[in-house]
Design an enzyme around this catalytic site. Structure first.
Site, PDB file in Angstrom:
ATOM      1  N   ASP A 311      20.917  23.338  26.683  1.00 47.10           N
ATOM      2  CA  ASP A 311      22.245  22.699  26.695  1.00 47.10           C
ATOM      3  C   ASP A 311      22.177  21.402  25.891  1.00 47.10           C
ATOM      4  O   ASP A 311      22.285  20.308  26.441  1.00 47.10           O
ATOM      5  CB  ASP A 311      22.676  22.427  28.144  1.00 47.10           C
ATOM      6  CG  ASP A 311      24.044  21.771  28.228  1.00 47.10           C
ATOM      7  OD1 ASP A 311      24.849  21.934  27.277  1.00 47.10           O
ATOM      8  OD2 ASP A 311      24.321  21.085  29.238  1.00 47.10           O
ATOM      9  N   CYS A 351      28.209  22.729  22.137  1.00 42.99           N
ATOM     10  CA  CYS A 351      29.443  22.053  22.553  1.00 42.99           C
ATOM     11  C   CYS A 351      30.174  21.432  21.363  1.00 42.99           C
ATOM     12  O   CYS A 351      31.041  20.577  21.540  1.00 42.99           O
ATOM     13  CB  CYS A 351      29.129  20.976  23.595  1.00 42.99           C
ATOM     14  SG  CYS A 351      28.012  19.682  23.003  1.00 42.99           S
TER      15      CYS A 351
END
Length: 407
Positions: A311, A351
């Protein structure tokens, strides 16, 4: 007779506006009629003067006008903004439910027709980020209305903190800074920390010093997906930040969880969150550069992890750096795929809006080819619905999240 200055736009600008995109760029403006000041409302019209919409103007910005309405009958008074706020809050209550309404994004900029405005709720605190001058000039009214409406809904709000410590404000002609929002509604907000519960896990959120607005809310349900398959696994959570994926894995029954971040403060916070959730026996923090750690584990022929979570922060924040970002994403994904045993699990995401879905998928395919593995897709996911995707505004669609088994 309308009172607003008219901004005539090119055919390209007209097509974008008619297609529902709220941004008018400086090079798309061909002529201006009437007087205005930065932050004012102005009308956007075609080359022939036909109305397209009304929005905030700012000569300092590449986005010259941010359209907020395409209805000529709208009166942009307090009642207009209150209706729009109530609409956004009702949407969150519907899609998140009462429990998750306590901790979610209440306003997501253009997706809620509040250009450049973010409002996150962490239990009894609201945190805002204002990136457009038009909203900045109206924030006193907007924030007081927001607090009033939430309290009418029976929601406890003790303060609103502004996280305007972002450089993009300078490009909009505004100052950077972070501070409590001054209002009679919240005279003594107190501590800058609060406690939240997400997916049954407790966190301490620091709205003054935490990344972004204090916590990453958009991965809420992706963390649940991680918990579902973590039982019995030895998990490596890379770029752990507050330890949220690691904690969901631990609560899901993981045999062990290593939460890695380059920031000592992040590791400390992750270990604090592990302690308050009674997960310290399963989860431990490790301060390390993820790129270096993955290389070291591979060089040691390590097979201690059978579930790796990637992430990372946004490797690209503009179209010009996408190629470098692809290299970065591929490097960590390739190393993770090589590290995992056959049958191991990989969760990976991006993201960045600029890392388009097709680019991210192609990168994963190339990494799998180079690692000589096949990927069995378990889930393809996006941001949680409190960060709604407006199809006419592709910039609102930014989070790509995949879970694979390596076979």
């Amino acid at each position: 007779m309308r009172k607003y200055a008219k901004f005539f736009v090119t055919p390209k600008g007209e097509r974008a506006a008619r297609g529902g995109h709220p941004w008018v760029f400086g090079e798309e403006v061909t002529k201006i009629e009437g007087d205005y000041a930065n932050g004012d409302l102005v009308d956007v019209v075609t080359s022939k003067g036909k109305y397209l919409g009304t929005g905030f103007v700012n000569d300092h910005s590449k986005i010259r006008v941010r359209i907020i309405s395409t209805n000529t009958n709208d009166k942009f008074d307090e009642a207009f903004w209150e209706r729009r706020l109530r609409y956004a809050l009702d949407y969150r209550l519907t899609v998140m439910g009462e429990r998750d309404f306590n901790c979610c994004r209440l306003i997501f900029g253009e997706a809620d027709m509040f250009p450049g405005l973010t409002v996150d709720r962490y239990n009894d605190l609201l945190v805002t980020q204002t990136l457009s001058l038009g909203i900045e000039m109206r924030k006193q009214m907007l924030f007081e209305l927001l607090i009033k409406i939430l309290r009418e809904m029976g929601q406890e709000i003790r303060g609103l903190y502004e996280r305007n410590d972002v450089r993009i404000r300078l490009l909009e002609g505004m100052e950077e800074g972070k501070h409590w929002f001054a209002t009679d509604l919240c005279p003594e907000p107190g501590a800058v920390t609060t406690e939240i519960v997400e997916n049954g896990i407790e966190y301490t959120v620091d709205v003054e010093n935490g990344q972004k607005t204090g916590f990453f809310l958009d991965q809420k349900y992706n963390r649940q997906a991680i918990a579902k398959i973590a039982k019995g696994k030895h998990v490596l959570d890379c770029f752990t930040h507050t330890g949220s994926f690691a904690l969901n894995a631990a609560k899901g029954g993981a045999a062990s969880v290593t939460a890695v971040d380059i920031s000592a403060e992040a590791v400390q916070m992750a270990e604090h969150n592990a302690a308050i959730n009674n997960c310290s026996d399963v989860m431990h923090g490790l301060q390390a550069n993820v790129f270096d750690l993955l290389s070291d584990l591979f060089n040691k022929h390590s097979r201690e992890y059978d579930f790796i979570i990637l992430d990372p922060p946004a490797f690209t924040k503009s179209g010009s750096t996408v190629k470098n970002a692809i290299r970065g994403y591929k490097e960590i994904n390739l190393k993770a795929m090589k590290l995992l045993p056959r049958g191991g699990y990989l969760a990976t995401c991006s993201c960045s809006h600029f890392m388009k879905e097709e680019l991210f998928v192609k990168m994963l395919q190339d990494a799998a080819h180079d690692a000589n593995v096949s990927l069995r897709q378990i889930e393809a996911r996006q941001q949680s619905p409190d960060h709604p995707i407006l199809w006419q505004v592709p910039e609102t669609n930014y989070l790509k999240f995949y879970i694979f088994q390596v076979v």
